[in-house]
Design a protein around this motif. Sequence first.
Motif, PDB file in Angstrom:
ATOM      1  N   SER A  10      58.388  17.742  40.228  1.00 18.11           N
ATOM      2  CA  SER A  10      57.146  17.033  40.301  1.00 18.11           C
ATOM      3  C   SER A  10      56.519  17.681  41.866  1.00 18.11           C
ATOM      4  O   SER A  10      55.346  17.409  41.838  1.00 18.11           O
ATOM      5  N   GLU A  11      57.283  18.039  42.730  1.00 17.20           N
ATOM      6  CA  GLU A  11      56.828  18.599  44.043  1.00 17.20           C
ATOM      7  C   GLU A  11      56.247  20.019  43.746  1.00 17.20           C
ATOM      8  O   GLU A  11      55.113  20.249  44.430  1.00 17.20           O
ATOM      9  N   ALA A  12      57.021  20.766  42.906  1.00 15.58           N
ATOM     10  CA  ALA A  12      56.353  22.200  42.721  1.00 15.58           C
ATOM     11  C   ALA A  12      55.010  22.180  42.226  1.00 15.58           C
ATOM     12  O   ALA A  12      54.008  22.992  42.432  1.00 15.58           O
ATOM     13  N   ASP A  19      48.997  24.265  50.985  1.00 16.93           N
ATOM     14  CA  ASP A  19      50.432  23.725  51.413  1.00 16.93           C
ATOM     15  C   ASP A  19      51.322  24.786  52.124  1.00 16.93           C
ATOM     16  O   ASP A  19      52.261  24.727  52.730  1.00 16.93           O
ATOM     17  N   ILE A  20      50.862  26.092  51.645  1.00 16.32           N
ATOM     18  CA  ILE A  20      51.705  27.149  52.130  1.00 16.32           C
ATOM     19  C   ILE A  20      51.423  27.599  53.555  1.00 16.32           C
ATOM     20  O   ILE A  20      50.062  27.784  53.830  1.00 16.32           O
ATOM     21  N   MET A  25      56.235  29.405  58.338  1.00 14.22           N
ATOM     22  CA  MET A  25      56.975  29.572  57.216  1.00 14.22           C
ATOM     23  C   MET A  25      57.696  28.022  57.121  1.00 14.22           C
ATOM     24  O   MET A  25      58.785  28.320  56.721  1.00 14.22           O
ATOM     25  N   VAL A  26      56.651  27.552  56.469  1.00 12.40           N
ATOM     26  CA  VAL A  26      57.089  26.099  55.840  1.00 12.40           C
ATOM     27  C   VAL A  26      56.183  25.883  54.723  1.00 12.40           C
ATOM     28  O   VAL A  26      55.147  26.459  54.880  1.00 12.40           O
ATOM     29  N   ILE A  27      56.500  25.084  53.871  1.00 13.41           N
ATOM     30  CA  ILE A  27      55.763  24.392  52.818  1.00 13.41           C
ATOM     31  C   ILE A  27      55.720  23.002  52.995  1.00 13.41           C
ATOM     32  O   ILE A  27      56.760  22.347  52.994  1.00 13.41           O
ATOM     33  N   LEU A  35      57.301   8.739  48.169  1.00 17.03           N
ATOM     34  CA  LEU A  35      55.935   8.983  48.626  1.00 17.03           C
ATOM     35  C   LEU A  35      55.851   9.355  50.185  1.00 17.03           C
ATOM     36  O   LEU A  35      55.196   8.981  50.701  1.00 17.03           O
ATOM     37  N   LYS A  36      56.988  10.129  50.434  1.00 11.96           N
ATOM     38  CA  LYS A  36      56.949  10.734  51.825  1.00 11.96           C
ATOM     39  C   LYS A  36      56.512  12.229  51.740  1.00 11.96           C
ATOM     40  O   LYS A  36      56.920  12.945  50.958  1.00 11.96           O
ATOM     41  N   ASP A  37      55.760  12.595  52.824  1.00 13.33           N
ATOM     42  CA  ASP A  37      55.586  13.970  53.022  1.00 13.33           C
ATOM     43  C   ASP A  37      56.764  14.602  53.792  1.00 13.33           C
ATOM     44  O   ASP A  37      57.511  13.646  54.666  1.00 13.33           O
ATOM     45  N   ARG A  38      56.956  15.844  53.649  1.00 11.25           N
ATOM     46  CA  ARG A  38      57.934  16.446  54.416  1.00 11.25           C
ATOM     47  C   ARG A  38      57.479  17.826  54.228  1.00 11.25           C
ATOM     48  O   ARG A  38      56.854  18.568  53.599  1.00 11.25           O
ATOM     49  N   TYR A  39      58.471  18.895  55.222  1.00  8.61           N
ATOM     50  CA  TYR A  39      58.121  20.327  55.154  1.00  8.61           C
ATOM     51  C   TYR A  39      59.487  20.898  54.699  1.00  8.61           C
ATOM     52  O   TYR A  39      60.622  20.191  54.999  1.00  8.61           O
TER      53      TYR A  39
END
Length: 110
Positions: A10-12, A19-20, A25-27, A35-39
Amino acid sequence: TCYAAGLRISEAVQLKTTDIDSQRMVIRVEQGKGLKDRYVMLSPKLLEILRSYWKVRRPEAWLFPGDRAGQPITRDAVGQACAKARDLSRLPKPVTPHSLRHAFAVHLLE
């Protein structure tokens, strides 16, 4: 991408080209589970693969666009692609988007 970054399907499928972050060097995963944002980490190899992919497909908004204009690829389409790859490879075990996430975790521990 699910395997290399350990993403949920679901994230991909919801990734946008923006987002890249190749500088850091994070996504960025927006509104993941809970419903949380993260790297998550972006490996040099995945960045190389995504750059090659971008040169061929030139996605605009969605990193992985679907068949319908303006929409990302569906979870079902990714699942079907995994099943087709499994059949063509003649692997005995099921291959699902979640098994790629699981393999990422196992290989990271190893």
